[in-house]
Design a protein around this motif. Structure first.
Motif, PDB file in Angstrom:
ATOM      1  N   PHE A  40      -5.125  -5.407   2.543  1.00 41.58           N
ATOM      2  CA  PHE A  40      -5.802  -5.899   3.741  1.00 41.58           C
ATOM      3  C   PHE A  40      -6.557  -4.783   4.439  1.00 41.58           C
ATOM      4  CE2 PHE A  40      -2.813  -9.655   4.200  1.00 41.58           C
ATOM      5  CZ  PHE A  40      -3.756 -10.495   3.684  1.00 41.58           C
ATOM      6  N   ALA A  42      -7.682  -2.045   3.121  1.00 37.88           N
ATOM      7  CA  ALA A  42      -8.838  -1.654   2.310  1.00 37.88           C
ATOM      8  C   ALA A  42      -9.960  -2.679   2.446  1.00 37.88           C
ATOM      9  CB  ALA A  42      -8.432  -1.511   0.855  1.00 37.88           C
ATOM     10  N   THR A  43      -9.597  -3.959   2.451  1.00 44.85           N
ATOM     11  CA  THR A  43     -10.612  -4.997   2.584  1.00 44.85           C
ATOM     12  C   THR A  43     -11.306  -4.917   3.937  1.00 44.85           C
ATOM     13  OG1 THR A  43      -9.185  -6.372   1.258  1.00 44.85           O
ATOM     14  CG2 THR A  43     -11.034  -7.443   2.316  1.00 44.85           C
ATOM     15  N   TYR A  44     -10.510  -4.610   4.965  1.00 49.04           N
ATOM     16  CA  TYR A  44     -11.090  -4.504   6.293  1.00 49.04           C
ATOM     17  C   TYR A  44     -12.084  -3.360   6.354  1.00 49.04           C
ATOM     18  CZ  TYR A  44     -11.405  -3.792  11.294  1.00 49.04           C
ATOM     19  OH  TYR A  44     -11.880  -3.636  12.563  1.00 49.04           O
ATOM     20  N   GLY A  46     -13.732  -2.328   3.833  1.00 51.86           N
ATOM     21  CA  GLY A  46     -14.770  -2.525   2.825  1.00 51.86           C
ATOM     22  C   GLY A  46     -14.631  -1.639   1.617  1.00 51.86           C
ATOM     23  N   VAL A  47     -13.436  -1.106   1.379  1.00 51.79           N
ATOM     24  CA  VAL A  47     -13.231  -0.243   0.225  1.00 51.79           C
ATOM     25  C   VAL A  47     -12.824  -1.107  -0.968  1.00 51.79           C
ATOM     26  CG1 VAL A  47     -11.969   1.718  -0.673  1.00 51.79           C
ATOM     27  CG2 VAL A  47     -12.454   1.553   1.743  1.00 51.79           C
TER      28      VAL A  47
ATOM     29  N   PHE B  61     -11.555 -14.217   4.160  1.00 55.50           N
ATOM     30  CA  PHE B  61     -11.732 -12.803   4.451  1.00 55.50           C
ATOM     31  C   PHE B  61     -13.163 -12.305   4.299  1.00 55.50           C
ATOM     32  CE2 PHE B  61      -7.279 -13.151   3.180  1.00 55.50           C
ATOM     33  CZ  PHE B  61      -6.735 -12.765   4.375  1.00 55.50           C
ATOM     34  N   HIS B  64     -16.808  -8.532   2.443  1.00 54.63           N
ATOM     35  CA  HIS B  64     -17.007  -7.099   2.683  1.00 54.63           C
ATOM     36  C   HIS B  64     -17.127  -6.316   1.389  1.00 54.63           C
ATOM     37  CE1 HIS B  64     -16.593  -6.590   6.955  1.00 54.63           C
ATOM     38  NE2 HIS B  64     -15.652  -7.502   6.960  1.00 54.63           N
ATOM     39  N   VAL B  65     -16.098  -6.504   0.542  1.00 53.11           N
ATOM     40  CA  VAL B  65     -16.029  -5.684  -0.666  1.00 53.11           C
ATOM     41  C   VAL B  65     -17.162  -6.032  -1.602  1.00 53.11           C
ATOM     42  CG1 VAL B  65     -14.626  -5.159  -2.659  1.00 53.11           C
ATOM     43  CG2 VAL B  65     -13.570  -5.369  -0.444  1.00 53.11           C
ATOM     44  N   THR B  68     -20.148  -4.298  -0.479  1.00 54.69           N
ATOM     45  CA  THR B  68     -20.119  -2.870  -0.802  1.00 54.69           C
ATOM     46  C   THR B  68     -20.514  -2.633  -2.239  1.00 54.69           C
ATOM     47  OG1 THR B  68     -18.367  -2.532   0.791  1.00 54.69           O
ATOM     48  CG2 THR B  68     -18.673  -0.828  -0.869  1.00 54.69           C
TER      49      THR B  68
END
Lengths: 105, 234
Positions: A40, A42-44, A46-47, B61, B64-65, B68
């Motif tokens: 979570f 990491a997702t927040y 953006g990784v 969610f 985001h990823v 990226t």
């Protein structure tokens, strides 16, 4: 995804669940919760972190919290080596594929 | 939608589905490993559980990823693969720096014309007084991209047509990055004596070999005082 898991994921299930360390249901719950929390975060941020990495780290952490020698460290270190090798290997293969596609087009 | 674009997208989607299959084989197996191996859930239920939540999670969610990975790693302006795969042609056969000129006469003429060009990003100005108008530069770029043959325009450019077309058709079919890498790694002295060389053609030369001159000399059986003028090997 489910099809892939049903087809051939069992060896991975065995490695993760049995070979790294011996898990009880309580430890499994803790490992999943810890991995999910890391994921979570990491997702927040953006990784792009893999589920594999977080869960493996969580399982190793749970095993080491009970007793450091409860983790089979040779299995864990071989997993880490595989991760390190994977990155340049897949980069090389992807570059070769790109060139092959450009040539064949 | 053109047919080639449709084919490109369908291949892309097929590859993505294949990747998802393999991803299920690896990652979903990882995430249900603890549940299955501790016998909390039976494998079938665990698999269904994982598939369902994998499918539904992006609604909760966001992306985001995915953003990226999709836009953060490769800069969109520099992505070449889209243009290459969509059949925009064989532009990458040409190195834009050389403007497609392989013939030495054409090279000299090009070097003369390019002397005033500002190299992109460097902000330097080679050879002061030879500035050219902007529309001339645009035409040059079109020639380098292979869209129009050199000499399609009027005036002094007309002379260059034959050499440029020859270069367009005769170049090996290699992608541009591969050519750049090869030139950087296997640099030979002939690259540093090119007509239009103003410094940036000198590469890393990790595996710099013997010069072209020595090779072709030995091949042609030529020795030093015999022939006064040097001709470039093709």
């Amino acid at each position: 995804m489910a099809l892939g898991t049903l087809m051939g994921g069992w060896r991975i299930v065995r490695t993760m669940g049995l070979r790294i360390t011996k898990l009880t249901p309580m430890q499994g719950f803790c490992a999943e919760t810890g991995g999910a929390a890391t994921l979570f975060m990491a997702t927040y941020l953006g990784v792009p972190v893999s589920t594999t990495h977080t869960i493996t780290g969580a399982i190793v952490g749970v095993g080491a919290a009970r007793r450091v020698s409860a983790v089979r460290w040779n299995v864990a270190s071989s997993i880490v080596y595989a991760w390190v090798i994977t990155i340049p290997a897949s980069a090389i293969v992807a570059a070769l594929t790109y060139w092959a596609v450009v040539l064949l087009r | 939608m053109p047919r080639s674009v449709f084919r490109f997208w369908s291949i892309l989607i097929a590859v993505a589905l294949l990747f998802d299959f393999l991803n299920g084989l690896h990652d979903a197996a990882n995430s249900i490993a603890t549940i299955v191996s501790t016998r909390v859930l039976r494998p079938q239920y665990a698999v269904l559980w994982a598939a369902f939540f994998n499918f539904i999670a992006f609604l909760v969610f966001g992306l985001h990823v995915a953003n990226t990975i999709g836009t953060g790693i490769i800069e969109p302006e520099r992505r070449r693969c889209h243009r290459d795969l969509c059949g925009a042609g064989r532009r990458h056969r040409l190195e834009p720096d050389h403007l497609g000129a392989r013939d030495s006469l054409v090279q000299f003429a090009r070097a003369d014309r390019r002397a005033g060009r500002r190299r992109h990003g460097e902000g330097r100005d080679f050879g002061g007084g030879l500035e050219r108008p902007v529309e001339d530069a645009a035409g040059d770029r079109a020639v380098a991209a292979g869209r129009i043959p050199a000499g399609a325009g009027a005036g002094r450019d007309r002379v260059l047509a034959v050499g440029a077309l020859d270069a367009v058709c005769g170049r090996p079919r290699l992608p541009h990055p591969a050519i750049r890498l090869g030139l950087a790694l296997f640099a030979r002295p002939w690259r540093q004596r090119r007509a239009e060389d103003h410094g940036h053609h000198r590469g890393a030369a990790l595996f710099a070999g013997p010069s072209r001159r020595r090779i072709s000399r030995s091949r042609s059986g030529w020795c030093w005082p015999a022939r006064p003028r040097w001709r470039w090997a093709r």
